[in-house]
Design a protein around this motif. Structure first.
Motif, short mmCIF file in Angstrom:
data_model
loop_
_atom_site.label_atom_id
_atom_site.label_comp_id
_atom_site.label_asym_id
_atom_site.label_seq_id
_atom_site.Cartn_x
_atom_site.Cartn_y
_atom_site.Cartn_z
N GLY A 58 0.88 -1.27 0.00
CA GLY A 58 0.09 0.16 0.17
C GLY A 58 0.96 1.30 -0.04
O GLY A 58 0.67 2.14 -0.60
N GLN A 59 2.05 1.09 0.74
CA GLN A 59 2.82 2.33 0.77
C GLN A 59 3.79 2.66 -0.50
O GLN A 59 3.80 3.73 -1.11
N ILE A 60 3.98 1.27 -1.15
CA ILE A 60 4.66 1.37 -2.26
C ILE A 60 3.69 2.15 -3.34
O ILE A 60 4.04 3.08 -4.32
N GLY A 61 2.79 1.55 -3.58
CA GLY A 61 1.39 1.84 -4.58
C GLY A 61 0.96 3.18 -4.53
O GLY A 61 1.47 4.13 -5.66
N SER A 62 0.86 3.53 -3.38
CA SER A 62 0.10 4.89 -3.02
C SER A 62 1.41 6.09 -3.17
O SER A 62 1.03 7.28 -3.55
N GLY A 63 2.36 5.75 -2.68
CA GLY A 63 3.54 6.70 -2.72
C GLY A 63 4.01 6.91 -4.40
O GLY A 63 4.17 7.97 -4.69
N LEU A 64 4.09 5.78 -5.03
CA LEU A 64 4.51 5.97 -6.60
C LEU A 64 3.34 6.80 -7.12
O LEU A 64 3.65 7.47 -8.07
N LEU A 65 2.20 6.37 -7.05
CA LEU A 65 0.99 6.87 -7.71
C LEU A 65 1.03 8.69 -7.38
O LEU A 65 0.95 9.44 -8.17
N LEU A 66 1.07 8.93 -6.05
CA LEU A 66 1.38 10.22 -5.75
C LEU A 66 2.58 10.95 -6.35
O LEU A 66 2.35 12.04 -6.88
N ALA A 67 3.76 10.35 -6.32
CA ALA A 67 4.87 10.99 -6.97
C ALA A 67 4.73 11.17 -8.23
O ALA A 67 5.16 12.45 -8.99
N GLY A 69 1.93 11.83 -9.77
CA GLY A 69 0.63 12.57 -10.26
C GLY A 69 -0.25 11.89 -10.87
O GLY A 69 -0.89 12.42 -11.82
N LEU A 70 -0.52 10.63 -10.56
CA LEU A 70 -1.48 9.56 -11.30
C LEU A 70 -2.33 9.29 -10.40
O LEU A 70 -2.20 8.62 -9.21
N LEU A 71 -3.74 9.43 -10.64
CA LEU A 71 -5.02 9.34 -9.82
C LEU A 71 -4.50 9.81 -8.51
O LEU A 71 -4.93 9.11 -7.55
N THR A 72 -4.65 11.01 -8.46
CA THR A 72 -3.94 11.62 -7.38
C THR A 72 -5.00 11.48 -5.94
O THR A 72 -4.54 11.23 -5.00
N PRO A 120 -2.48 17.59 -8.86
CA PRO A 120 -1.36 17.10 -8.83
C PRO A 120 -0.20 18.14 -9.58
O PRO A 120 0.89 18.08 -9.66
N GLY A 121 -0.95 19.28 -10.20
CA GLY A 121 -0.49 20.35 -10.97
C GLY A 121 -0.24 19.82 -12.42
O GLY A 121 -0.44 18.82 -12.97
N LEU A 129 -2.89 12.90 -18.91
CA LEU A 129 -3.98 12.39 -19.46
C LEU A 129 -5.25 13.02 -19.54
O LEU A 129 -6.42 12.37 -19.86
N GLY A 130 -5.11 14.15 -19.29
CA GLY A 130 -6.63 15.08 -19.26
C GLY A 130 -7.30 14.47 -17.99
O GLY A 130 -8.74 14.70 -18.16
N LEU A 131 -7.06 14.23 -16.73
CA LEU A 131 -7.92 13.65 -15.48
C LEU A 131 -8.14 14.84 -14.92
O LEU A 131 -8.87 14.80 -13.65
N THR A 132 -7.43 15.97 -15.00
CA THR A 132 -7.49 17.02 -14.26
C THR A 132 -8.40 18.02 -14.82
O THR A 132 -8.40 18.15 -16.04
N PRO A 133 -8.92 19.16 -13.91
CA PRO A 133 -8.86 19.33 -12.55
C PRO A 133 -9.83 18.14 -11.97
O PRO A 133 -10.96 17.78 -12.54
#
Length: 168
Positions: A58-67, A69-72, A120-121, A129-133
Motif C-alpha cells: 500500500g505504501q509503495i503503490g500509493s507513494g509512487l502514484l502520488l509521486a 501525479g497519477l490518480l491523485t 497534482p499540478g 492524461l486529461g484527468l484534471t482538474p
C-alpha cells in the motif's frame, strides 16, 4: 505553483514508497519481510507476513502514484490510510517525533490531503492524461476514505493489550 506541487509530490510520494520498500525488503535500510513482520507484531497487529505485505504494498503503490501525479485522489487515499494506522500506533507517545510521537504521520496525512485538494499540478500524469482538474469533493472523499480505512485496519487487525498479571 506547478514546480512547488511537483517538488512536494516527489518528496512525499517517494518517501512513502521508500518506507513501504523497507517493510518488505532489505533495500533502503529495511530489515526485510521478516523485519516488517516483527515490527507489526511488536506494535500489536495480527497477520504477520500478510500485514507487512499489505502495508508495504500500500505504501509503495500509493507513494509512487502520488509521486507520478497519477490518480491523485486515490493515491492520497492510500497515503492517508497507511499514515492513519501509523498515527494510531504512535498516538500514545504524544505529538512530537523526538518522543516517537505522531507528528510525522500527521504531516504526511495533511500533505496528501492538501495535494488531493490542490491537484497534482501541470507536470503530472493526471494532467497529461486529461484527468484534471478533480472536483473538490474528490479530496474530501479521499480524506474520509483514507481516515476510515486506517481506523478500520486498526480496529480489525490490532490485538487488545493483554491484561497485566498481578504479582504474588
Amino acid at each position: 505553483m506547478d514546480t512547488g506541487i511537483l517538488i512536494l509530490r516527489l518528496l512525499v510520494g517517494l518517501l512513502v514508497a521508500g518506507h513501504g520498500v523497507q517493510k518488505v525488503s532489505t533495500h533502503l535500510g529495511g530489515r526485510g519481510l521478516e523485519g516488517g513482520t516483527e515490527e507489526f507484531r511488536a506494535d500489536g497487529f495480527r497477520g504477520g507476513v500478510l500485514t507487512a505485505l499489505a502495508a508495504g504494498g500500500g505504501q509503495i503503490g500509493s507513494g509512487l502514484l502520488l509521486a507520478a501525479g497519477l490518480l491523485t485522489p486515490l493515491a492520497a487515499t492510500g497515503v492517508v490510510g497507511v499514515m492513519t494506522v501509523a498515527l494510531t500506533v504512535k498516538w500514545r507517545h504524544g505529538l512530537w517525533v523526538q518522543n516517537d510521537g505522531y507528528e510525522y504521520p500527521l504531516v504526511l496525512i495533511g500533505t496528501a490531503a492538501a495535494l488531493a485538494a490542490t491537484g497534482p499540478g501541470a507536470w503530472s500524469l493526471d494532467a497529461a492524461l486529461g484527468l484534471t482538474p478533480y472536483p473538490l469533493w474528490a479530496a474530501a472523499l479521499a480524506l474520509a476514505a483514507g481516515l476510515g480505512s486506517g481506523l478500520l485496519t486498526r480496529l480489525v487487525l490490532h490485538r487488545p493489550a493483554a491484561p497485566a498479571r498481578a504479582e504474588r
